[in-house]
Write a protein that holds these residues in place. Structure first.
Motif: not given
Lengths: 190, 190
Positions: A143, A157, A172, A176-177, A179, B8, B10-11, B13-14
């Protein structure tokens, strides 16, 4: 005919990155020298975090700048040359890691801190940097690497997946983790 | 990993990765989301700051390291096409390299106060005498200088230099001001 023999020599130290990169792409070695001197320290610090020793860093960064010189014509936005250099340095660093003997598994990040050239996280004076450094230390290696490649190396990515030889979905997931962990740990800061 | 509002990490950060566009009113008006966006942006920036802090700690590379890079760079410098020059004696063939002409273009443009020449391109069949040749130049101009005046001065200086030192049939000198930079003390030396 020597164009540089008369008149004042241009002080390229004052020129913006975009100008230096554009001139270098047009064949101006002096402009490339100015870029080299301007950005070597930051590229070096980043590579050092990845490979872990100064002598390997010297080799990798030298290769990175040479690669950059050869590929200058592919740089679409000369103003973004610094991020582009970091990207090339990422690739050279990981290519170097892949060539390293398999038994040498200590992560560059850990090696660098252990060698004593960089401060331990706990010794960092700036509180925000310290909080981030501690958060990064706490991440699992994969990570942390994804994070550095993305946030410092500016890799996409897909590029990260290529360098680390991982499926895109894993990259991804790691980001994600990472972040989520970092955001939670840094959440105390305003 | 979800925020209180239900979105989330994830959302978020995207959304950050996409440059916060297209504008998402749900995210942009939600305090939890905005806090998370802020934290993520800051973490990215701090990562780059962390490496910058490292850069200040590491020992400088040696001058011979820099020389090593630049020696290799200059060894790979492409001289470019050969541009013929006439001579009364038909047994003599003289030429100037494209690289030398580009250096001339840069030097004459740089000589204008407040101007840095960036990219330079010689377009046309330079190896054929009298063939129409166009020159494309980009430049950066210091804040406070008139852009049209600077572009005009560059055009004139480059045209004159090319007329004086080459036999190229220059049909156009196109100058594009692509960048602005902070003005520095005058380049004129006593």
């Amino acid at each position: 005919m020597r164009a540089d023999e008369s008149g004042p020599v241009t002080d390229l130290q004052a020129a913006p990155d975009g100008i230096l990169a554009a001139r270098a792409a047009s064949g101006d070695a002096e402009a490339f020298d100015a870029l080299l001197r301007r950005h070597t320290r930051i590229v070096r610090a980043y590579v050092y975090r990845i490979v872990g020793t100064l002598s390997e860093t010297d080799d990798v960064v030298q290769d990175a700048f040479l690669t950059a010189w050869r590929q200058l014509s592919t740089l679409r936005d000369p103003g973004a040359v610094k991020a582009w250099l970091m990207k090339i340095a990422s690739r050279e660093a990981y290519a170097h890691l892949r060539r390293r003997p398999a038994h040498d598994t200590l992560d560059g990040f850990d090696r660098a801190a252990e060698a004593g050239l960089l401060p331990e996280a706990a010794a960092i004076r700036n509180a925000q940097l310290q909080a981030l450094s501690l958060a990064l230390d706490a991440l699992p290696e994969a990570q942390r690497r994804c994070w550095l490649l993305r946030e410092v190396g500016s890799l996409s990515y897909t590029e990260i997946a290529e360098e680390m030889n991982l499926p895109l979905s894993t990259v991804r997931g790691n980001l994600s983790r990472a972040r989520a962990s970092i955001t939670i740990q840094m959440a105390g800061w305003r | 990993m979800a925020l209180d509002c239900g979105k989330t990490i994830d959302e978020i950060s995207e959304y950050l990765d996409s440059g916060r566009s297209p504008y998402d009113p749900e995210i942009e008006t939600c305090p939890d989301c905005l806090n998370a966006l802020d934290a993520l942006e800051r973490a990215g920036r701090l990562s780059r700051d962390l490496i910058a802090a490292d850069a200040a700690q590491l020992p400088e590379p040696s001058e011979s390291w820099f020389d090593g890079v630049m020696t290799a760079v200059r060894a790979e410098l492409r001289a470019g096409r050969s541009i013929p020059l006439s001579h009364p004696d038909p047994r003599v063939s003289m030429s100037v390299t494209e690289g030398a002409v580009q250096a001339l273009i840069r030097a004459s443009g740089d000589a204008i106060d407040g101007v840095f020449i960036g990219h330079s391109r010689i377009v046309g069949d330079v190896e054929v005498p009298e063939a129409p040749i166009a020159v494309d130049i980009t430049a950066s101009v210091a804040w406070g200088e008139s852009l049209p005046a600077a572009a005009g001065a560059v055009r004139q200086a480059v045209s004159e230099a090319l007329a004086q030192h080459t036999e190229l049939n220059i049909t156009a000198v196109d100058v594009t001001v692509e960048d602005l930079h902070r003005p520095f003390p005058s380049k004129d030396t006593a």
